[in-house]
Structures are given as C-alpha cells and as structure tokens.
Design a protein around this motif. Structure first.
Motif, PDB file in Angstrom:
ATOM      1  N   VAL A  83       7.738   1.793   7.420  1.00  0.00           N
ATOM      2  CA  VAL A  83       7.906   3.331   7.052  1.00  0.00           C
ATOM      3  C   VAL A  83       7.066   3.919   6.137  1.00  0.00           C
ATOM      4  CG1 VAL A  83       9.966   3.044   5.818  1.00  0.00           C
ATOM      5  CG2 VAL A  83       9.483   5.291   7.402  1.00  0.00           C
ATOM      6  N   ALA A  84       6.337   5.102   6.258  1.00  0.00           N
ATOM      7  CA  ALA A  84       5.623   5.617   5.359  1.00  0.00           C
ATOM      8  C   ALA A  84       6.065   7.254   5.156  1.00  0.00           C
ATOM      9  CB  ALA A  84       4.268   5.705   5.423  1.00  0.00           C
ATOM     10  N   TRP A  85       6.349   7.682   4.100  1.00  0.00           N
ATOM     11  CA  TRP A  85       6.911   8.981   3.915  1.00  0.00           C
ATOM     12  C   TRP A  85       5.518   9.933   3.311  1.00  0.00           C
ATOM     13  CZ3 TRP A  85      10.378   5.203   3.038  1.00  0.00           C
ATOM     14  CH2 TRP A  85      11.524   5.370   3.762  1.00  0.00           C
ATOM     15  N   PHE A  86       5.689  11.287   3.720  1.00  0.00           N
ATOM     16  CA  PHE A  86       4.861  12.272   3.163  1.00  0.00           C
ATOM     17  C   PHE A  86       5.273  13.586   3.311  1.00  0.00           C
ATOM     18  CE2 PHE A  86       3.649  11.458   7.446  1.00  0.00           C
ATOM     19  CZ  PHE A  86       3.354  12.834   7.877  1.00  0.00           C
ATOM     20  N   LYS A  87       4.648  14.327   2.393  1.00  0.00           N
ATOM     21  CA  LYS A  87       5.332  15.914   2.441  1.00  0.00           C
ATOM     22  C   LYS A  87       4.221  16.865   3.103  1.00  0.00           C
ATOM     23  CE  LYS A  87       8.409  15.170  -1.286  1.00  0.00           C
ATOM     24  NZ  LYS A  87       8.557  15.617  -2.812  1.00  0.00           N
ATOM     25  N   ASP A  88       4.637  17.870   3.731  1.00  0.00           N
ATOM     26  CA  ASP A  88       3.938  18.982   3.908  1.00  0.00           C
ATOM     27  C   ASP A  88       3.507  19.805   3.047  1.00  0.00           C
ATOM     28  OD1 ASP A  88       5.955  20.732   3.941  1.00  0.00           O
ATOM     29  OD2 ASP A  88       5.999  21.284   6.063  1.00  0.00           O
ATOM     30  N   PRO A  89       2.860  20.806   2.943  1.00  0.00           N
ATOM     31  CA  PRO A  89       2.737  21.570   1.683  1.00  0.00           C
ATOM     32  C   PRO A  89       3.948  22.386   1.064  1.00  0.00           C
ATOM     33  CG  PRO A  89       1.056  22.161   3.101  1.00  0.00           C
ATOM     34  CD  PRO A  89       1.871  21.103   3.969  1.00  0.00           C
ATOM     35  N   ASP A  90       4.939  22.556   1.759  1.00  0.00           N
ATOM     36  CA  ASP A  90       6.221  23.066   1.312  1.00  0.00           C
ATOM     37  C   ASP A  90       7.023  22.079   0.861  1.00  0.00           C
ATOM     38  OD1 ASP A  90       6.330  26.230   1.533  1.00  0.00           O
ATOM     39  OD2 ASP A  90       5.251  25.544   3.405  1.00  0.00           O
ATOM     40  N   GLY A  91       6.824  20.818   0.894  1.00  0.00           N
ATOM     41  CA  GLY A  91       7.927  19.894   0.434  1.00  0.00           C
ATOM     42  C   GLY A  91       8.782  19.152   1.533  1.00  0.00           C
ATOM     43  N   ASN A  92       8.550  19.830   2.733  1.00  0.00           N
ATOM     44  CA  ASN A  92       9.504  19.039   3.683  1.00  0.00           C
ATOM     45  C   ASN A  92       8.873  17.499   3.836  1.00  0.00           C
ATOM     46  OD1 ASN A  92      10.842  21.233   5.094  1.00  0.00           O
ATOM     47  ND2 ASN A  92       8.622  22.049   5.509  1.00  0.00           N
ATOM     48  N   ILE A  93       9.939  16.902   3.945  1.00  0.00           N
ATOM     49  CA  ILE A  93       9.680  15.069   3.925  1.00  0.00           C
ATOM     50  C   ILE A  93       9.445  14.847   5.212  1.00  0.00           C
ATOM     51  CG2 ILE A  93      10.434  12.809   3.345  1.00  0.00           C
ATOM     52  CD1 ILE A  93      11.972  14.215   0.956  1.00  0.00           C
TER      53      ILE A  93
ATOM     54  N   GLY B  77       0.857  -1.136   0.001  1.00  0.00           N
ATOM     55  CA  GLY B  77       0.129   0.033   0.008  1.00  0.00           C
ATOM     56  C   GLY B  77       0.921   0.995   0.215  1.00  0.00           C
ATOM     57  N   ASP B  78       0.683   2.136   1.123  1.00  0.00           N
ATOM     58  CA  ASP B  78       1.585   3.230   1.194  1.00  0.00           C
ATOM     59  C   ASP B  78       2.838   3.025   2.277  1.00  0.00           C
ATOM     60  OD1 ASP B  78       0.151   5.042  -0.563  1.00  0.00           O
ATOM     61  OD2 ASP B  78      -1.504   5.010   0.603  1.00  0.00           O
ATOM     62  N   VAL B  79       2.856   1.748   2.718  1.00  0.00           N
ATOM     63  CA  VAL B  79       3.839   1.571   3.718  1.00  0.00           C
ATOM     64  C   VAL B  79       5.260   0.919   2.989  1.00  0.00           C
ATOM     65  CG1 VAL B  79       4.436   0.424   5.905  1.00  0.00           C
ATOM     66  CG2 VAL B  79       2.099   1.586   5.428  1.00  0.00           C
ATOM     67  N   HIS B  80       6.171   1.309   3.218  1.00  0.00           N
ATOM     68  CA  HIS B  80       7.586   0.411   2.959  1.00  0.00           C
ATOM     69  C   HIS B  80       7.916  -0.542   3.971  1.00  0.00           C
ATOM     70  CE1 HIS B  80       7.521   4.047   0.373  1.00  0.00           C
ATOM     71  NE2 HIS B  80       8.478   3.385  -0.374  1.00  0.00           N
ATOM     72  N   VAL B  81       8.067  -1.638   3.731  1.00  0.00           N
ATOM     73  CA  VAL B  81       8.324  -2.639   4.823  1.00  0.00           C
ATOM     74  C   VAL B  81       9.665  -3.431   4.544  1.00  0.00           C
ATOM     75  CG1 VAL B  81       7.570  -5.036   5.961  1.00  0.00           C
ATOM     76  CG2 VAL B  81       6.110  -3.130   5.045  1.00  0.00           C
ATOM     77  N   GLY B  82      10.610  -3.630   5.879  1.00  0.00           N
ATOM     78  CA  GLY B  82      11.655  -4.284   5.419  1.00  0.00           C
ATOM     79  C   GLY B  82      12.637  -4.145   6.635  1.00  0.00           C
ATOM     80  N   TYR B  83      13.706  -4.928   6.593  1.00  0.00           N
ATOM     81  CA  TYR B  83      14.794  -4.570   7.638  1.00  0.00           C
ATOM     82  C   TYR B  83      14.039  -4.825   9.150  1.00  0.00           C
ATOM     83  CZ  TYR B  83      17.550  -3.327   3.786  1.00  0.00           C
ATOM     84  OH  TYR B  83      18.119  -3.242   2.581  1.00  0.00           O
ATOM     85  N   GLY B  84      12.856  -5.481   9.155  1.00  0.00           N
ATOM     86  CA  GLY B  84      12.020  -5.439  10.583  1.00  0.00           C
ATOM     87  C   GLY B  84      11.378  -4.092  11.039  1.00  0.00           C
ATOM     88  N   MET B  85      11.323  -3.211   9.986  1.00  0.00           N
ATOM     89  CA  MET B  85      10.398  -2.195  10.268  1.00  0.00           C
ATOM     90  C   MET B  85       9.361  -1.789   9.096  1.00  0.00           C
ATOM     91  SD  MET B  85      13.040   1.048   9.245  1.00  0.00           S
ATOM     92  CE  MET B  85      13.522   1.310   7.622  1.00  0.00           C
TER      93      MET B  85
END
Length: 125
Positions: A109-119, A99-107
C-alpha cells in the motif's frame, strides 16, 4: 437494500480549479459530470467519485479513497511519483517501507494526498 448498489466517494476541496488540475492532470481522470462550479464527477472503474467545494476541506485525517491496483502498486507509485506526487510514510506495526510502498500482511500500500490534504492510497488487495 444497499449492499448491491455502487457507493460513491465524496472528496471535499477548497479550490475546485486546483483539484481539477490534480485529478485530471496528475491522476489522468476525465470528468463525467459536473454541477456548476461546485462539483466535478469522475469515473473510476465501475464507480464514480465526487470532488466538491467545501469550507470543511482538509479536515479529514484518515484515508478517504482507495484504488485497488493488484500487483502493480510499485509500478503505479513510480508513475505517480514521476508526475510529482509525494508519498506519505507512516510508522505502522507489521508494515515495512520499501521505497514509498508499505509492505506487510500479504499486501502492498502507498498513501499520498491531494492538494487539499485528502488522504488517498493505492493498494494491492
């Protein structure tokens, strides 16, 4: 000297009003401080982070802020998506996308940005 002190993240934004809508309206943070029309301070757990106006906003191409949410990454991602957050998908060695979640190495993680592009991201550990 510093290892026992809380660190404070600083996120540069071009439009403080737009950032306020995102951090308060979408992510449900409440401001705990303000410095005029230049800085809004938010509490997150036991720490705070500053959202401040800067002409350099949007130039960071790396993750700026992470929230550790334990085993609730997928649930939090779904909640954020329901509020209009769009997730970033990266091709990274050793990680698979569920889906939107990256899975691997026992963890997870999901990345997204704010309106200014801060990750920003949410992570399991």
């Amino acid at each position: 000297m510093l290892r026992d002190r809380d660190a404070i993240a600083n996120l540069a934004v071009k439009d403080l009003s737009k950032a306020k809508q995102f951090y308060e309206g979408t992510l449900d943070f409440e401001p705990v401080g303000r410095e005029g029309d230049e800085v809004i301070v938010y509490r997150s757990g036991n720490t705070t982070f500053n959202v401040y106006r800067s002409k350099e906003a949007g130039t960071n191409k790396a993750t700026a802020l992470t929230w550790r949410v334990g085993d609730k990454v997928k649930a939090v991602a779904q909640e954020l998506k329901a509020k209009g957050v769009t997730f970033e998908h990266y091709d990274m060695p050793g990680l698979t996308l569920e889906g939107d979640v990256h899975v691997g190495y026992g963890m997870q993680v999901a990345w997204f940005k704010d309106p200014d592009g801060n990750i920003l991201n949410i992570v399991s550990r």
